[in-house]
Scaffold this motif. Structure first.
Motif, PDB file in Angstrom:
ATOM      1  N   TYR A 106       0.811  -1.214   0.000  1.00 41.55           N
ATOM      2  CA  TYR A 106       0.000   0.000   0.000  1.00 41.55           C
ATOM      3  C   TYR A 106       0.846   1.267   0.000  1.00 41.55           C
ATOM      4  O   TYR A 106       0.480   2.287   0.539  1.00 41.55           O
ATOM      5  N   ASP A 107       2.007   1.205  -0.608  1.00 39.04           N
ATOM      6  CA  ASP A 107       2.847   2.383  -0.747  1.00 39.04           C
ATOM      7  C   ASP A 107       2.317   3.172  -1.935  1.00 39.04           C
ATOM      8  O   ASP A 107       2.390   2.712  -3.076  1.00 39.04           O
ATOM      9  N   SER A 108       1.776   4.339  -1.670  1.00 36.72           N
ATOM     10  CA  SER A 108       1.159   5.108  -2.746  1.00 36.72           C
ATOM     11  C   SER A 108       2.123   6.086  -3.391  1.00 36.72           C
ATOM     12  O   SER A 108       1.709   7.000  -4.079  1.00 36.72           O
ATOM     13  N   SER A 109       3.415   5.909  -3.178  1.00 44.40           N
ATOM     14  CA  SER A 109       4.379   6.867  -3.703  1.00 44.40           C
ATOM     15  C   SER A 109       4.355   6.932  -5.232  1.00 44.40           C
ATOM     16  O   SER A 109       4.686   7.962  -5.799  1.00 44.40           O
ATOM     17  N   ASP A 110       3.964   5.868  -5.891  1.00 42.80           N
ATOM     18  CA  ASP A 110       3.915   5.938  -7.348  1.00 42.80           C
ATOM     19  C   ASP A 110       2.526   6.319  -7.870  1.00 42.80           C
ATOM     20  O   ASP A 110       2.395   6.685  -9.016  1.00 42.80           O
ATOM     21  N   ASN A 111       1.506   6.231  -7.049  1.00 39.86           N
ATOM     22  CA  ASN A 111       0.163   6.697  -7.405  1.00 39.86           C
ATOM     23  C   ASN A 111      -0.328   6.102  -8.723  1.00 39.86           C
ATOM     24  O   ASN A 111      -0.782   6.816  -9.607  1.00 39.86           O
ATOM     25  N   THR A 112      -0.215   4.785  -8.878  1.00 43.49           N
ATOM     26  CA  THR A 112      -0.591   4.168 -10.144  1.00 43.49           C
ATOM     27  C   THR A 112      -1.791   3.222 -10.079  1.00 43.49           C
ATOM     28  O   THR A 112      -2.272   2.790 -11.124  1.00 43.49           O
ATOM     29  N   LEU A 113      -2.286   2.902  -8.900  1.00 41.11           N
ATOM     30  CA  LEU A 113      -3.414   1.960  -8.848  1.00 41.11           C
ATOM     31  C   LEU A 113      -4.666   2.525  -9.511  1.00 41.11           C
ATOM     32  O   LEU A 113      -5.308   1.841 -10.306  1.00 41.11           O
ATOM     33  N   TYR A 114      -5.027   3.737  -9.154  1.00 37.40           N
ATOM     34  CA  TYR A 114      -6.259   4.296  -9.728  1.00 37.40           C
ATOM     35  C   TYR A 114      -6.165   4.462 -11.245  1.00 37.40           C
ATOM     36  O   TYR A 114      -7.080   4.049 -11.959  1.00 37.40           O
ATOM     37  N   PRO A 115      -5.080   5.037 -11.771  1.00 35.13           N
ATOM     38  CA  PRO A 115      -5.015   5.128 -13.230  1.00 35.13           C
ATOM     39  C   PRO A 115      -4.978   3.763 -13.921  1.00 35.13           C
ATOM     40  O   PRO A 115      -5.556   3.590 -14.995  1.00 35.13           O
ATOM     41  N   LEU A 116      -4.346   2.777 -13.292  1.00 35.17           N
ATOM     42  CA  LEU A 116      -4.345   1.431 -13.863  1.00 35.17           C
ATOM     43  C   LEU A 116      -5.766   0.867 -13.889  1.00 35.17           C
ATOM     44  O   LEU A 116      -6.185   0.250 -14.869  1.00 35.17           O
ATOM     45  N   MET A 117      -6.527   1.141 -12.827  1.00 31.58           N
ATOM     46  CA  MET A 117      -7.920   0.711 -12.806  1.00 31.58           C
ATOM     47  C   MET A 117      -8.718   1.408 -13.905  1.00 31.58           C
ATOM     48  O   MET A 117      -9.537   0.799 -14.579  1.00 31.58           O
ATOM     49  N   LEU A 118      -8.459   2.699 -14.112  1.00 34.66           N
ATOM     50  CA  LEU A 118      -9.155   3.423 -15.182  1.00 34.66           C
ATOM     51  C   LEU A 118      -8.858   2.806 -16.543  1.00 34.66           C
ATOM     52  O   LEU A 118      -9.758   2.671 -17.382  1.00 34.66           O
ATOM     53  N   ILE A 119      -7.609   2.420 -16.762  1.00 33.29           N
ATOM     54  CA  ILE A 119      -7.225   1.802 -18.035  1.00 33.29           C
ATOM     55  C   ILE A 119      -7.952   0.465 -18.218  1.00 33.29           C
ATOM     56  O   ILE A 119      -8.569   0.213 -19.262  1.00 33.29           O
ATOM     57  N   LEU A 120      -7.886  -0.375 -17.196  1.00 31.73           N
ATOM     58  CA  LEU A 120      -8.501  -1.704 -17.293  1.00 31.73           C
ATOM     59  C   LEU A 120     -10.017  -1.625 -17.375  1.00 31.73           C
ATOM     60  O   LEU A 120     -10.650  -2.292 -18.197  1.00 31.73           O
ATOM     61  N   TYR A 121     -10.603  -0.805 -16.517  1.00 30.29           N
ATOM     62  CA  TYR A 121     -12.063  -0.682 -16.521  1.00 30.29           C
ATOM     63  C   TYR A 121     -12.543  -0.027 -17.816  1.00 30.29           C
ATOM     64  O   TYR A 121     -13.469  -0.507 -18.457  1.00 30.29           O
ATOM     65  N   GLY A 122     -11.908   1.086 -18.198  1.00 30.02           N
ATOM     66  CA  GLY A 122     -12.330   1.784 -19.411  1.00 30.02           C
ATOM     67  C   GLY A 122     -12.192   0.917 -20.646  1.00 30.02           C
ATOM     68  O   GLY A 122     -13.090   0.863 -21.492  1.00 30.02           O
ATOM     69  N   GLY A 123     -11.073   0.203 -20.739  1.00 26.71           N
ATOM     70  CA  GLY A 123     -10.859  -0.670 -21.896  1.00 26.71           C
ATOM     71  C   GLY A 123     -11.844  -1.816 -21.957  1.00 26.71           C
ATOM     72  O   GLY A 123     -12.418  -2.115 -23.011  1.00 26.71           O
TER      73      GLY A 123
END
Length: 169
Positions: A106-123
């Motif tokens: 749960y290290d959010s230093s890269d802040n990539t979970l939400y955008p990755l979810m947007l990519i997967l969900y949107g696609g």
């Protein structure tokens, strides 16, 4: 009707605006913005997956007519179970997000979970829209498919920006 409606399909639209809500929430409660986005990402997918299962029982958001599909008592016909497919996809994305979050503790230093979810969900939603019975506005593309495509593009831009920022630090 021109096909652009705001009815019961708002989840795809909410995902795009959700980070703004998280920004306001983080400011209001003095929380780290990146943490807010990272922690709620799996939850949004779980809620959406459960909601899509509810669509089966409500008889809404059906797929195209298909003789081998699920029976809809409201319409007295069989249809492709696009709600079930979307629910399973959304829940699978949630599981993936949880696994990735656990992997990085749960290290959010890269802040990539939400955008990755947007990519997967949107696609995935873009693809599933072709199986839905929604009104098509451009060729065989529905308004919701366009929103899903926008969600995916926003996710790609956000993800690339986060990764670029991570390399710079």
């Amino acid at each position: 009707m021109n096909g652009f409606e705001w009815g019961h399909h708002n989840a795809i639209r909410v995902y795009i605006w959700f980070p703004i809500v998280m920004l306001l929430t983080s400011r209001l409660f003095n929380l780290d913005y990146r943490d807010c986005c990272e922690y709620v990402t799996p939850s949004t997918c779980i809620v959406y997956g459960i909601a899509r299962l509810g669509c089966i029982f409500a008889g809404c958001c059906r797929g195209f007519a298909w003789e081998h599909g699920m029976y809809c008592a409201f319409e007295d016909y069989y249809y492709f179970p696009v709600q079930l497919c979307e629910a399973v996809t959304s829940l699978a994305i949630a599981v993936l997000m949880i696994c990735l979050a656990k992997k990085k503790s749960y290290d959010s230093s890269d802040n990539t979970l939400y955008p990755l979810m947007l990519i997967l969900y949107g696609g995935s939603r873009f693809l599933w829209e072709f199986a839905a019975d929604n009104t098509k506005v451009i060729r065989n593309i529905s308004e919701l498919a366009l929103w899903a495509l926008a969600t995916c593009i926003i996710g790609i831009i956000w993800y690339a920006t986060a990764k670029k920022h991570q390399k710079a630090v």
